[in-house]
Design a protein around this motif. Structure first.
Motif, mmCIF file in Angstrom:
data_model
loop_
_atom_site.group_PDB
_atom_site.id
_atom_site.type_symbol
_atom_site.label_atom_id
_atom_site.label_comp_id
_atom_site.label_asym_id
_atom_site.label_seq_id
_atom_site.Cartn_x
_atom_site.Cartn_y
_atom_site.Cartn_z
ATOM 1 N N SER A 34 18.465 33.324 -17.131
ATOM 2 C CA SER A 34 17.165 33.023 -16.544
ATOM 3 C C SER A 34 17.302 32.881 -15.029
ATOM 4 N N VAL A 35 16.172 32.993 -14.345
ATOM 5 C CA VAL A 35 16.187 32.870 -12.890
ATOM 6 C C VAL A 35 16.711 31.477 -12.498
ATOM 7 N N GLU A 36 16.309 30.457 -13.270
ATOM 8 C CA GLU A 36 16.733 29.081 -12.951
ATOM 9 C C GLU A 36 18.254 28.976 -13.001
ATOM 10 N N LYS A 37 18.825 29.496 -14.098
ATOM 11 C CA LYS A 37 20.287 29.411 -14.247
ATOM 12 C C LYS A 37 20.980 30.256 -13.175
ATOM 13 N N ALA A 38 20.315 31.346 -12.792
ATOM 14 C CA ALA A 38 20.948 32.233 -11.807
ATOM 15 C C ALA A 38 21.174 31.520 -10.483
ATOM 16 N N THR A 39 20.356 30.514 -10.196
ATOM 17 C CA THR A 39 20.552 29.804 -8.927
ATOM 18 C C THR A 39 21.907 29.096 -8.927
ATOM 19 N N LEU A 40 22.396 28.820 -10.129
ATOM 20 C CA LEU A 40 23.716 28.172 -10.217
ATOM 21 C C LEU A 40 24.834 29.121 -9.798
ATOM 22 N N ILE A 41 24.526 30.391 -9.701
ATOM 23 C CA ILE A 41 25.560 31.362 -9.314
ATOM 24 C C ILE A 41 26.027 31.114 -7.882
ATOM 25 N N THR A 42 25.131 30.613 -7.040
ATOM 26 C CA THR A 42 25.544 30.247 -5.677
ATOM 27 C C THR A 42 26.595 29.132 -5.760
ATOM 28 N N CYS A 43 26.343 28.176 -6.645
ATOM 29 C CA CYS A 43 27.286 27.051 -6.799
ATOM 30 C C CYS A 43 28.611 27.579 -7.344
ATOM 31 N N LEU A 44 28.502 28.512 -8.298
ATOM 32 C CA LEU A 44 29.703 29.127 -8.871
ATOM 33 C C LEU A 44 30.523 29.800 -7.762
ATOM 34 N N PHE A 89 35.717 34.106 -9.206
ATOM 35 C CA PHE A 89 34.292 34.302 -9.487
ATOM 36 C C PHE A 89 34.114 34.735 -10.940
ATOM 37 N N TYR A 90 34.870 35.749 -11.333
ATOM 38 C CA TYR A 90 34.685 36.280 -12.697
ATOM 39 C C TYR A 90 35.176 35.320 -13.776
ATOM 40 N N VAL A 91 36.223 34.559 -13.487
ATOM 41 C CA VAL A 91 36.689 33.566 -14.474
ATOM 42 C C VAL A 91 35.572 32.548 -14.715
ATOM 43 N N LEU A 92 34.967 32.071 -13.622
ATOM 44 C CA LEU A 92 33.899 31.075 -13.757
ATOM 45 C C LEU A 92 32.643 31.691 -14.386
ATOM 46 N N TYR A 93 32.360 32.923 -14.014
ATOM 47 C CA TYR A 93 31.170 33.633 -14.482
ATOM 48 C C TYR A 93 31.189 33.790 -16.013
ATOM 49 N N GLU A 94 32.394 33.951 -16.561
ATOM 50 C CA GLU A 94 32.533 34.069 -18.021
ATOM 51 C C GLU A 94 32.568 32.689 -18.670
ATOM 52 N N GLY A 95 32.669 31.655 -17.851
ATOM 53 C CA GLY A 95 32.908 30.314 -18.405
ATOM 54 C C GLY A 95 31.657 29.505 -18.670
ATOM 55 N N ASP A 96 31.835 28.205 -18.649
ATOM 56 C CA ASP A 96 30.811 27.283 -19.072
ATOM 57 C C ASP A 96 30.100 26.676 -17.842
#
Ligand code: BTN
Length: 334
Positions: free
Chosen positions: A149-159, A258-265
């Motif tokens: 979702s767009v909301e969760k995607a904002t967490l990608i900056t934090c990731l 980035f990719y390790v976290l992206y696949e993670g929790d």
């Protein structure tokens, strides 16, 4: 942007053989090209500023091994599972985010990483410029297609912020911190920033693609930082540039993390983000751009926590608790 593959390959061979002289003939044989093509590449590399020594009967040697960024150099440092990523290293671009946005628009579902030696129009948050000179920084953008979702995607900056800190710790051994939302600090100076841009689909409101742009100051710029950021900007390495250029290593470490976290929790990412916070426990100044009301005042508050959505929880001087979802804060200086 047209790439000169032959030149890049010649450079890679010079880098790999920088401890010895390698003849034009040997380079030509390795690349299945003519000696004249080798010579043209050497000439062009010299015009790019590479210091290549030539000794007759011995060959060429790259003197100042300021290893240029190369997708091959980066991929060699990535785990096997990430070696098929599409990574493009370019010389001078306007902004890697601009190129990644163009890519995302035209190539749905095909992830891409664009890295540049220099940006002529590097962009930061809130319409600011991001000073991106040659040789001293790392400028990269990841174009991704998150199924979220767009909301969760904002967490990608934090990731991305966590990935940068992990990478800098692994490669440079430094203890960088995150200043909410997406600035990376080291020794109280901003050494890196993240500009995340996304495009949502009109049809379903979901994300079409996302661009995560990362800019890092590795060394102090040769001409110094521009006046307006002189006081706040810093770099990772304060001693002059070393023989071994670390840009490929840092780029690879960021991509891997980035990719390790992206696949993670998500929960773990937020937890790590919190642990790396530069602000928690500090008195901060909240810029009025954050405010939902019409107040134009800068207010003092204490940063007390980061919540599960990576929002900053602050306590005002009157004890009132507030949650900031976006905006800008700085550490108070008395
Ligand atoms: C900020 O500090 O406000 C964010 C800076 C982001 C800079 C990076 S460099 C690579 C990518 N391309 C851009 O034009 N901006 C981002």
């Amino acid at each position: 942007m047209k790439r000169n593959i032959t030149k890049e390959n010649v450079l890679e061979i010079l880098i790999e053989n920088s401890t010895r002289y390698i003849s034009g003939e040997e380079i030509a044989e390795k690349l299945y090209i003519t000696r004249s093509a080798v010579w043209k590449s050497i000439k062009s590399l010299r015009e790019d500023g590479k210091n290549i020594e030539a000794i007759s009967n011995r060959g060429y040697r790259l003197i100042d091994v300021n290893v240029g960024l190369s997708s091959k150099g980066i991929k060699n440092l990535l785990p096997e599972s990430l070696r098929n990523l599409d990574i493009n290293c370019l010389e001078t671009v306007t902004s890697t985010n601009d190129l990644a946005n163009e890519w995302g628009r035209d190539n749905f579902g095909k992830e891409k990483i664009i890295i540049a030696e220099e940006q002529t129009n590097g962009r930061g948050r809130r319409g600011r410029d991001f000073y991106s000179p040659k040789e001293t920084g790392l400028y990269m953008s990841l174009c991704i297609f998150p199924q979220t979702s767009v909301e969760k995607a904002t967490l990608i900056t934090c990731l991305a912020a966590v990935a940068i800190c992990n990478a800098l710790s692994e490669v440079a051994g430094i203890d960088a911190k995150i200043k909410w939302v997406n600035d990376i600090f080291y020794k109280d100076k901003k050494i890196a920033g993240i500009l995340t841009e996304g495009v949502t689909s009109i049809e379903d409101g979901g994300l079409s693609y996302m661009v995560v742009g990362i800019g890092i100051n590795l060394y102090d710029p040769i001409k110094g930082f521009p006046e307006e950021i002189k006081k706040t900007a810093g770099s990772i390495f304060t001693t002059g540039r070393t023989v071994e250029d670390v840009r490929n290593k840092i780029a690879a470490a960021i991509i891997k993390n980035f990719y390790v976290l992206y696949e993670g929790d998500w929960k773990e990412i937020v937890q790590k983000y919190k642990e790396l916070s530069f602000l928690i426990g500090k008195t901060i100044v909240v810029n009025p751009i954050n405010r939902k009301d019409s107040s134009k005042e800068y207010v003092y508050a204490k940063a007390i926590d980061i919540d599960e959505d990576c929002h900053l929880i602050i306590e005002h001087e009157n004890g009132k608790i507030e949650t900031l979802s976006t905006g800008e804060v700085s550490v108070a200086k008395y």
